[in-house]
Design a protein around this motif. Structure first.
Motif: not given
Length: 357
Positions: A221-235
């Motif tokens: 998750l640390f490699t794919v979470l956006p800068e603001d920390g809110i995940p895309y609905w699907d990465f």
């Protein structure tokens, strides 16, 4: 929060069975929830499918739910916990090594479907095991978690949403990501269930394998979470940095997204992750990881508490958080408030506040 559903009591029961987890702050306290609803649920029985009701309660508490005597008398919540745990345990098969998520319906392709969400239900078994001296419930929880570790994850520690098992042999028939973009994509809320579920299982059992699994999910998750920390609905949905081809296996026939449009975020997945990251910051034995997990939880909570995600009082159907995604694939609950987003947001805030103390 259910005002906009305009639903009957039976519909409310169905909604609660599928979406709400009641599990914090019952540690010896007396509270006043809707006792009428609890009584009706006890009468109809707790249906263990998807996200069942989980009652988080200390093994050393003699907790009762108190109501107005003139209306409902007193309900011992322990009987509800025991009944729910027994129903969940009854859905376990020693052949497959997992609890079945739902029963086969007409038109279903699955024989014995098991979703990653089931990891959340194991807390009920662990609680009941301690409360009622039922070690077999702990055994079922551990076997389910171990089978999930073996079968549900890809090599990068992303997980499938659903596995279908052969109930006669225990063989995995198919692997799918039903609520994600495609079968081989990483649906963010499924990943949040995995993070939370294995952190919880380590807390409840002390089995180091569960901590290791949670930390590996966190590392992804640390490699794919956006800068603001809110995940895309699907990465891996189209438009994300790690997008898979638009025609990937299992993708929807008509995906409501146009090149250049922002990809939907999922506040519900963010809230679950925030709570899990706070938990991991307490559980990990690595001081550096502890700080990283705490910092990520704070980042997510700060973003969720911003005007972008936190609704004004009285707006947003009286929900707290905006911008969650239920089932994009089916076109249901897309960019809407969701009850479990609010629940885990509040849980994460309470956990974080306690951590600061």
């Amino acid at each position: 929060n259910y005002r906009h559903h305009n639903a009957s009591i039976s519909k409310l029961i169905q909604i609660i069975e599928e979406y709400i987890i009641i599990k914090e702050h019952l540690r010896g306290q007396k509270i006043k929830p809707s006792i009428n609803l609890l009584l009706k649920m006890r009468d109809v029985g707790v249906k263990v499918s998807g996200l069942i009701m989980l009652f988080r309660i200390s093994a050393h508490s003699d907790a009762e739910v108190s109501a107005e005597p003139a209306d409902y008398g007193r309900v011992n919540i322990l009987s509800l916990i025991e009944a729910a745990s027994e129903r969940l345990a009854a859905r376990f098969s020693p052949v497959t090594g997992v609890t079945k998520s739902w029963n086969k319906k007409d038109g279903d392709d699955w024989s014995y479907p098991v979703i990653i969400d089931n990891m959340m239900n194991l807390e009920l078994l662990e609680d009941a095991s301690k409360l009622f001296s039922r070690p077999e419930l702990d055994t079922i929880a551990r076997i389910h978690a171990n089978t999930t570790m073996s079968n549900h994850f890809r090599s990068d520690y992303t997980c499938y949403h659903l596995l279908d098992y052969n109930p006669e042999t225990g063989e995995v028939i198919k692997k799918q990501t039903v609520q994600g973009y495609a079968d081989e994509t990483c649906w963010s809320r499924g990943e949040s269930w995995a993070l939370y579920g294995f952190a919880m299982m380590y807390r409840e059992t002390g089995d180091e394998a569960y901590l290791a699994q949670a930390e590996k999910v966190a590392a992804y998750l640390f490699t794919v979470l956006p800068e603001d920390g809110i995940p895309y609905w699907d990465f891996n949905a189209p438009g994300t940095p790690s997008a898979l081809p638009a025609d990937a296996s299992g993708c929807p026939d008509n995906y409501a997204w146009t090149e250049g449009d922002p990809v939907k975020r999922d506040a519900s997945a963010a809230a679950v992750m925030a709570s899990a990251f706070v938990e991991l910051s307490r559980l990990t034995k690595d001081a550096v990881k502890a700080e990283d997990y705490k910092a990520m939880a704070e980042k997510i909570l700060r973003t969720l508490s911003s005007d972008e995600y936190l609704a004004n009082p009285g707006e947003n159907g009286c929900f707290l958080l905006k911008h969650s995604v239920g089932n994009f694939h089916a076109g249901k609950e897309v960019d809407v408030p969701l009850t479990y987003a609010d629940y885990y947001y509040l849980e994460a805030l309470v956990k974080y506040a306690n951590l600061q103390q």
